[in-house]
Design an enzyme around this catalytic site. Structure first.
Site, PDB file in Angstrom:
ATOM      1  N   PRO A 269       0.815  -1.213   0.000  1.00 44.95           N
ATOM      2  CA  PRO A 269       0.000   0.000   0.000  1.00 44.95           C
ATOM      3  C   PRO A 269       0.849   1.264   0.000  1.00 44.95           C
ATOM      4  CG  PRO A 269       0.040  -0.965   2.193  1.00 44.95           C
ATOM      5  CD  PRO A 269       0.848  -1.874   1.320  1.00 44.95           C
ATOM      6  N   ARG A 271      -1.241   4.808  -0.232  1.00 44.90           N
ATOM      7  CA  ARG A 271      -2.226   5.714   0.352  1.00 44.90           C
ATOM      8  C   ARG A 271      -2.595   5.363   1.804  1.00 44.90           C
ATOM      9  NH1 ARG A 271      -5.963   8.211  -2.873  1.00 44.90           N
ATOM     10  NH2 ARG A 271      -5.536   6.624  -4.446  1.00 44.90           N
ATOM     11  N   CYS A 337      -3.317  29.113 -13.800  1.00 46.12           N
ATOM     12  CA  CYS A 337      -4.194  29.599 -14.882  1.00 46.12           C
ATOM     13  C   CYS A 337      -4.949  28.458 -15.557  1.00 46.12           C
ATOM     14  CB  CYS A 337      -3.368  30.367 -15.884  1.00 46.12           C
ATOM     15  SG  CYS A 337      -2.488  31.705 -15.095  1.00 46.12           S
TER      16      CYS A 337
HETATM   17  N1  LLP Z   1       1.563  -0.957  -6.306  1.00 41.79           N
HETATM   18  C1  LLP Z   1       1.550  -0.504  -7.562  1.00 41.79           C
HETATM   19  C2  LLP Z   1       2.167  -1.321  -8.619  1.00 41.79           C
HETATM   20  C3  LLP Z   1       0.958   0.728  -7.869  1.00 41.79           C
HETATM   21  O1  LLP Z   1       0.950   1.165  -9.131  1.00 41.79           O
HETATM   22  C4  LLP Z   1       0.390   1.492  -6.828  1.00 41.79           C
HETATM   23  C5  LLP Z   1      -0.256   2.770  -7.121  1.00 41.79           C
HETATM   24  C6  LLP Z   1       0.446   0.989  -5.516  1.00 41.79           C
HETATM   25  C7  LLP Z   1       1.027  -0.240  -5.292  1.00 41.79           C
HETATM   26  C8  LLP Z   1      -0.105   1.733  -4.346  1.00 41.79           C
HETATM   27  O2  LLP Z   1      -1.455   1.977  -4.460  1.00 41.79           O
HETATM   28  P1  LLP Z   1      -2.237   2.616  -3.198  1.00 41.79           P
HETATM   29  O3  LLP Z   1      -2.108   1.666  -2.043  1.00 41.79           O
HETATM   30  O4  LLP Z   1      -1.599   3.923  -2.889  1.00 41.79           O
HETATM   31  O5  LLP Z   1      -3.616   2.757  -3.669  1.00 41.79           O
HETATM   32  N2  LLP Z   1      -2.548   9.260  -8.023  1.00 41.79           N
HETATM   33  C9  LLP Z   1      -3.691   8.477  -7.635  1.00 41.79           C
HETATM   34  C10 LLP Z   1      -3.287   7.084  -7.194  1.00 41.79           C
HETATM   35  C11 LLP Z   1      -2.496   6.353  -8.245  1.00 41.79           C
HETATM   36  C12 LLP Z   1      -1.952   5.036  -7.747  1.00 41.79           C
HETATM   37  C13 LLP Z   1      -0.960   4.486  -8.693  1.00 41.79           C
HETATM   38  N3  LLP Z   1      -0.425   3.218  -8.299  1.00 41.79           N
HETATM   39  C14 LLP Z   1      -4.467   9.213  -6.550  1.00 41.79           C
HETATM   40  O6  LLP Z   1      -4.020  10.276  -6.126  1.00 41.79           O
HETATM   41  O7  LLP Z   1      -5.533   8.784  -6.137  1.00 41.79           O
END
Ligand code: LLP
Length: 413
Positions: A269, A271, A337
């Site tokens: 994870p 986030r 902008c």
């Molecule tokens: N593993 C891989 C291969 C990933 O591509 C990602 C996130 C994670 C783990 C972690 O995912 P998480 O646990 O954070 O959901 N910018 C977007 C989120 C994009 C996530 C991209 N990959 C946002 O701000 O919501």
């Protein structure tokens, strides 16, 4: 957490003092909250063969990476710079998975030279890897054809996804693995981000486990990240007991059936561990009332926090200067902008005046790590609020406009 509450240990007095000393815009990260998130997740994984890795892309602030190392997490790196940073922070090669998508030969060679296991999501790259590094260890990223996420831009599996090798091509994977004598030690998937529904996660995992049972060389199955957090007042936190019951327990049971004797599982994870540990402090410089809107203009914008502009994402906003003010409906807008440049739309927030200090909440993940220099607005400062003691540490300083130009164009008169 709502607009009208700050998560502890963020404290309004401390945040106001920080803004006085360091100015705005400034990201602040709480060590305590990140450690609490790790132990919360771990408490639901205890006694199971599930390891944690940190998806560095969520936030690469140095103290956060050091904390992850200290807590014994691995790291998911997706670019040469993330890889080099992880190594320089002290992660051992076997704690790192290199998951760049559409990687170049150069990147592949770099990761291989560091002894890091590569997570390959394209048949063509797997073949190339086999040709250049026969008999080596490798991990393959699958597309289980089930995706999920808080917005279509963050769904990373399914029919239209560029990520992973579609499960239907498992025979091709086997063929390449055998042709080049590769040791397929890992299977990986990451179906999307900001997921609060346990059933869809399990549905995708089940597809993957059916593939995994065909590979007795496996040492780990990496199930990606994606665990959501509640941003808005109508969202609920992930039910981790349900997560344990519906995902972790069946995994344990599956492990007993898999031919590999030392199989482990990994969650990676981003986030979940850091989102709630970050606030962005911004200062109001403009109040504009029109027939339909009450705008509060601030000294930051979508270059610093792009989630609202890209995903329409919700981030609570708290008025640190007048926490007890009457609620009014505001559009909180930035200094870029573009009309997508907003932090909140039609949001009830304590009365805002010019000069007020606002905290934009839950920005520890994908805030600063997605920031850009658009409109040549320098990046915000970043601060670290340690769990022990009161000494706040500067992570990265805010550049001045002149410093930014000098960095981009050294030698310009
Ligand atoms: N593993 C891989 C291969 C990933 O591509 C990602 C996130 C994670 C783990 C972690 O995912 P998480 O646990 O954070 O959901 N910018 C977007 C989120 C994009 C996530 C991209 N990959 C946002 O701000 O919501």
């Amino acid at each position: 957490m709502t607009e009208h509450e700050l998560k502890r240990p963020f404290n309004p007095d401390t945040l106001r003092e920080i803004a006085d000393s360091y100015g705005t815009p400034t990201y602040c990260y709480s060590e305590q909250i990140i450690r609490d998130r790790i132990s919360l997740l771990r408490s639901h994984l205890s006694g199971t063969p599930v390891h944690l890795s940190y998806a560095a892309k969520a936030n690469v602030a140095l103290p956060i990476l050091r904390l992850m190392l200290d807590e014994g997490l691995g790291v998911d790196a997706v670019s040469p710079a993330e890889l080099e940073l992880a190594i320089r922070v002290g992660f051992a090669p076997d704690q790192i998975l290199y998951s760049a998508n559409n990687m170049t030969d150069q990147e592949m060679n770099l990761a291989a030279s560091k002894g890091v296991v590569m997570n390959v999501g394209e048949l063509s790259r797997l073949k190339r890897f086999g040709q250049d590094f026969p008999c080596s260890r490798v991990c393959v990223r699958l597309n289980p054809q089930i995706g999920a996420g808080h917005h279509k831009h963050v769904i990373t599996a399914g029919r239209d996804s560029k990520f992973g090798i579609p499960v239907e091509q498992t025979d091709e994977i086997k063929r390449i693995v055998s042709e080049y004598d590769l040791q397929l030690i890992g299977l990986h998937q990451h179906i999307g981000s900001g997921i609060l529904d346990t059933d869809v996660v399990w549905a995708a995992i089940a597809v993957m486990l059916d593939v995994a049972i065909q590979f007795d060389s496996l040492q780990f199955i990496n199930l990606g990240g994606g665990l959501g957090v509640p941003y808005g007042p109508n969202e609920h936190a992930l039910d981790l007991s349900l997560w344990r019951e519906k995902i972790v327990r069946p995994l344990e049971e599956y492990r007993g059936r898999h031919p590999s004797t030392d199989l482990t599982f990994v969650f990676e994870p981003g986030r979940f561990l850091v989102a709630e540990a970050g606030v962005l402090l911004v200062r109001v410089n403009t109040i504009k009332e029109t027939e339909h809107h009450l705008f509060a203009g601030v000294d930051s914008g979508m270059g610093h926090l792009s989630r609202p502009a890209i995903y329409g994402a919700y981030h609570a906003v708290y008025n640190l200067s007048h926490p007890d003010g009457e609620l009014n409906t505001y559009d909180i807008v930035g200094n870029i902008c573009e009309s997508a440049d907003f932090f909140a739309r039609e949001r009830a927030i304590q009365e805002i005046r010019v000069g007020d200090l606002l905290a934009i909440l839950d920005v520890g993940a994908y805030g600063m790590s997605m920031a850009s220099l658009y409109n040549m607005r320098p990046l915000p400062a970043q601060l670290w609020l340690p769990a022990e003691g009161t000494e706040i540490r500067l992570v990265t300083a805010r550049e001045s406009a002149t410093e930014l130009i000098d960095r981009l164009y050294p030698g310009l008169d």
